[in-house]
Design a protein around this motif. Structure first.
Motif, short mmCIF file in Angstrom:
data_model
loop_
_atom_site.label_atom_id
_atom_site.label_comp_id
_atom_site.label_asym_id
_atom_site.label_seq_id
_atom_site.Cartn_x
_atom_site.Cartn_y
_atom_site.Cartn_z
N SER B 56 46.41 37.75 45.64
CA SER B 56 45.05 36.82 47.26
C SER B 56 46.13 35.90 47.62
CB SER B 56 43.93 36.94 45.89
OG SER B 56 42.95 37.95 45.46
N GLN B 114 36.58 40.77 47.06
CA GLN B 114 36.41 41.46 45.89
C GLN B 114 34.84 41.97 45.04
OE1 GLN B 114 38.57 39.73 42.96
NE2 GLN B 114 37.84 40.94 40.51
N ASP B 196 40.57 42.88 49.08
CA ASP B 196 40.87 42.30 48.01
C ASP B 196 40.11 42.62 46.75
OD1 ASP B 196 41.87 40.81 46.05
OD2 ASP B 196 41.52 39.22 47.03
N GLU B 197 40.31 44.16 46.20
CA GLU B 197 40.06 45.00 44.86
C GLU B 197 38.26 44.86 45.65
OE1 GLU B 197 40.67 42.35 41.09
OE2 GLU B 197 42.42 41.60 42.06
MG LIG Z 1 42.45 37.83 43.78
#
Ligand SMILES: [Mg+2]
Ligand SMILES: Nc1ncnc2c1ncn2[C@@H]1O[C@H](COP(=O)(O)OP(=O)(O)OP(=O)(O)O)[C@@H](O)[C@H]1O
Lengths: 314, 363
Positions: B56, B114, B196-197
């Motif tokens: 990240s 995320q 990001d995820e």
């Molecule tokens: Mg992360």
């Protein structure tokens, strides 16, 4: 939203009724009759007429309903000691507006500067600026408002002579400046403290990162996305803040000889004018309840989770 | 589809020797220690690694989203794009933050986070949040922005866009929220989409749908995607190129084919062995022993060495250089040194690779 507001309004009305009930019971148990003081000045027949006029010969429930009706319509009875037989509503005239004016000014300044200080400290989190702001708000929170009042009076009224020392009804606005500032320290401090903590947390959240990643300006991110969410928590201290303002105002008004309700309250306590005391207690409670109503409505406006679920936090 | 060998040649983003540290009360955390990564137009680059490996932080630095205590020690992030018909290359790290926010964030580079549960503002209607970016960057008036937002929500597969526009985040499911976030991200036609995820917080069926959506949008818009995940299964589905990250460094990178079928770094072996396979009935799932490196201390040698059962003595002494295996495949482990003893991936993994090569699917 309307359902939510109506519900809050209902709660406010019920609270006011309960407070009136408590005050009524207090009055019922007060020793003596309202006419003790006037002993010898009026005849028994006159007393009977007065009893009938105020319904004192009627059953309790009837008297309570009458009491509620009178209080809500602004007929608070008369003062016995401070000014004999002076209707309290007349005594309050002018005083109430003046006190509310000073209180509102203090609240406005307190909220504005408190927010600025708090946001500033939050954005400069963990820097000397933050520590400075925190120190300032700690002083504001721990020093009682009369100390500020005395200090301000000494510097600006006594030494510099920029403003009158005592309240002057001919220069109303200028006269309210010092009391307003003295009163605003505590709200500045508490709002600054809360908004700092809250802004630090909010600015750390994912939706702020998303807002930043959209390419919005810093100001928009802070105010539209950050502050609005932080306000939800900051609002919770508006009630307690009003209480501290009201207690603070009693002393501050005395210091500057402001003819407001705070001053009157101290006076009434000193000379044991319980009718005035109780009326003021009612007015203070009513102010508080109105404030809480306002806060609740604001919650509803700011937080959609409260609005749609009708009060239960989703 | 992930294994089709399309050549991605047009370099759009180049991260060069990026090093980032954080000042904490416990000391300096060297979170990113010399990362090199390339992203090409139309490509999906997956970054895989354990929690805390620095995925990240790396991608956020592209967007100028930095913490107060964050410090870029050195490195470049070169972004190549077209401006007024001309190709320009800018080092994003040398631009002032204001300029990045004004000219790049949201417009050229967008990000999907995320956790869709927390990445939308709870007090602002969905419509406002979708319209915010388009109104600002595409200078649309309210009405046009509204129509465009409805259009975007439709594109991300939301069936009742008008209704969703007036809703608030808490009224939507996780999958819906992530679709909204994706709509916001593509709102200003970015070149690069950083995810990001994006599916970690969602349940499996929704995950698959969101992945499909991202792939569909990539094709339609020729997006270059950086996809962060812990999940190698997801990587196999979406990525063209894979970068394996460990303790703030890229330890191996290559095409998905190379990383899945010819992995070179022991950490990659560990990650691959840890993928649950469909027929692993009752078999104990492999986990990499030990815990991630503590980046508070200066790392000596290879950060993975203490957890690496194939570690050589030199792994504890000196940092391994990058060894090239092919034009696209490289890894940094001393095992690739000509003088190193010959070491092969664990037998279980070798078998699995053989098997899947025959069947044609890794999982
Ligand atoms: Mg992360
Ligand atoms: N603001 C910060 N202050 C101190 N350390 C930080 C900060 N942000 C990140 N780090 C450190 O940087 C390292 C990398 O963090 P990062 O968030 O990039 O990990 P990640 O690979 O994205 O992990 P995850 O898979 O859990 O999201 C971690 O060791 C973390 O402790």
């Amino acid at each position: 939203m309307w359902k939510y507001i109506l519900k809050r309004l209902g709660i406010a009305v019920v609270t006011i009724l309960i407070i009136l009930l408590i005050l009524f019971v207090l009055l019922e148990f007060m020793p003596g009759t309202p006419f003790d003081m006037t002993e010898g000045n009026i005849t028994d027949e006159q007393i009977e007429v007065l009893y009938a006029k105020y319904g004192l010969d009627k059953p309790v429930l009837y008297r309570f309903v009458l009491y509620v009706k009178n209080m809500l319509s602004g007929d608070f009875g008369v003062s016995y000691v401070i000014q004999n037989n002076m209707p309290i509503s007349q005594m309050l005239e002018g005083r109430l507006t003046l006190s509310i004016k000073i209180g509102a000014q203090a609240m406005l300044i307190g909220t504005l500067f408190g927010l600025i200080l708090g946001i500033f400290a939050a954005l400069k989190h963990n820097t000397p600026l933050d520590s400075g702001a925190t120190l300032l708000s700690m002083i504001g929170a721990s020093v009682p408002s009369y100390v500020f009042a005395l200090g301000l009076a000494y510097v600006f009224a006594f030494k510099l002579k920029w403003v009158p020392l005592l309240y002057n009804s001919k220069k109303e606005f200028i006269s309210t400046i010092l009391p307003t500032i003295a009163l605003s320290f505590s709200p500045i401090a508490s709002i600054a403290r809360y908004s700092r903590t809250e802004m630090i947390e909010v600015m750390d959240s994912d939706y702020i990162q998303l807002a930043e990643s959209k390419g919005l300006s810093r100001f928009v991110v802070i105010v539209r996305h950050g502050l609005r969410n932080a306000m939800i928590t900051i609002l919770t201290i508006m009630g307690p803040m009003l209480v501290s303002l009201m207690t603070g105002s009693t002393v501050v008004e005395s210091i500057f000889s402001v003819p407001g309700v705070g001053n009157l309250f101290i006076n009434a306590l000193q000379v044991n004018d319980y009718n005035v005391t109780i009326t003021l207690a009612f007015i203070f409670s009513a102010e508080y309840i109105l404030m809480m109503l306002f806060v609740d409505v604001m919650y509803g406006i700011i937080d959609p989770r409260i609005r749609v679920s009708g009060g239960k936090k989703a | 589809m992930a294994y089709t060998e399309t050549a991605y040649t047009e370099k759009i983003l180049e991260i060069k020797d990026l090093s980032i540290s954080f000042q904490t009360s416990a000391g300096t955390v060297n979170a990113i220690r010399g990362v090199n990564l390339d992203l090409h137009r139309g490509e999906t680059l997956a970054i895989v690694g354990e929690s805390g490996s620095g995925k990240s932080v790396t991608v956020k630095s592209i967007m100028g989203i930095t913490s107060k205590n964050e410090h870029v020690n050195h490195g470049e992030i070169l972004y190549t794009y077209e401006e007024n018909g001309e190709k320009v290359t800018r080092n994003l790290l040398s631009l002032p933050r204001k300029q990045i926010i004004r000219h790049y964030c949201g417009q050229r580079i967008a990000m999907v986070f995320q956790d869709p549960m927390t990445s939308l503002n709870p007090t602002m209607s969905i419509g406002k949040q979708v319209m915010e970016g388009i109104r600002k960057h595409r200078k649309m008036n309210r009405k046009d922005a509204w129509n465009e937002a409805v259009n975007l929500l439709t594109q991300v597969g939301i069936v009742n866009p008008e209704h969703v526009m007036k809703s608030y985040a808490h009224q939507l499911s996780g999958g819906m929220r992530q679709r909204v976030v994706i709509a916001i991200a593509i709102g200003c036609n970015p070149d690069i989409l950083i995810c990001d995820e994006p599916t970690t917080a969602l349940d499996v069926t929704i995950q698959a749908r969101i992945l499909e959506l991202i792939q569909k949008l990539q094709k339609q818009r020729n997006l270059s995607i950086i996809y962060i995940t812990h999940d190698l299964g997801v990587v196999a589905k979406v990525a063209n190129t894979v970068a394996i990250m460990y303790a703030g460094k890229i330890v191996e990178k290559g095409t998905s084919y190379e990383v899945f079928y010819d992995p070179k770094h022991p950490y990659t072996w560990g990650l691959l062995s840890a993928i649950p396979s469909l027929d692993s009935d009752g078999e104990r799932l492999y986990t990499i022993p030990g815990s991630p490196a503590n980046l508070l201390h200066e790392v000596k040698g290879d950060a993975f060495a203490p957890r690496n059962r194939y570690a050589l003595n030199i792994d504890f002494e000196e940092e391994p250089p990058v060894f090239k295996i092919s034009d696209t495949h490289e890894a940094s482990t001393w095992l690739l040194h000509p003088d190193a003893p010959e070491v092969h991936p664990p037998i279980g993994l070798q078998k699995r690779i053989q098997q899947t090569l025959q069947e044609g699917l890794f999982i």
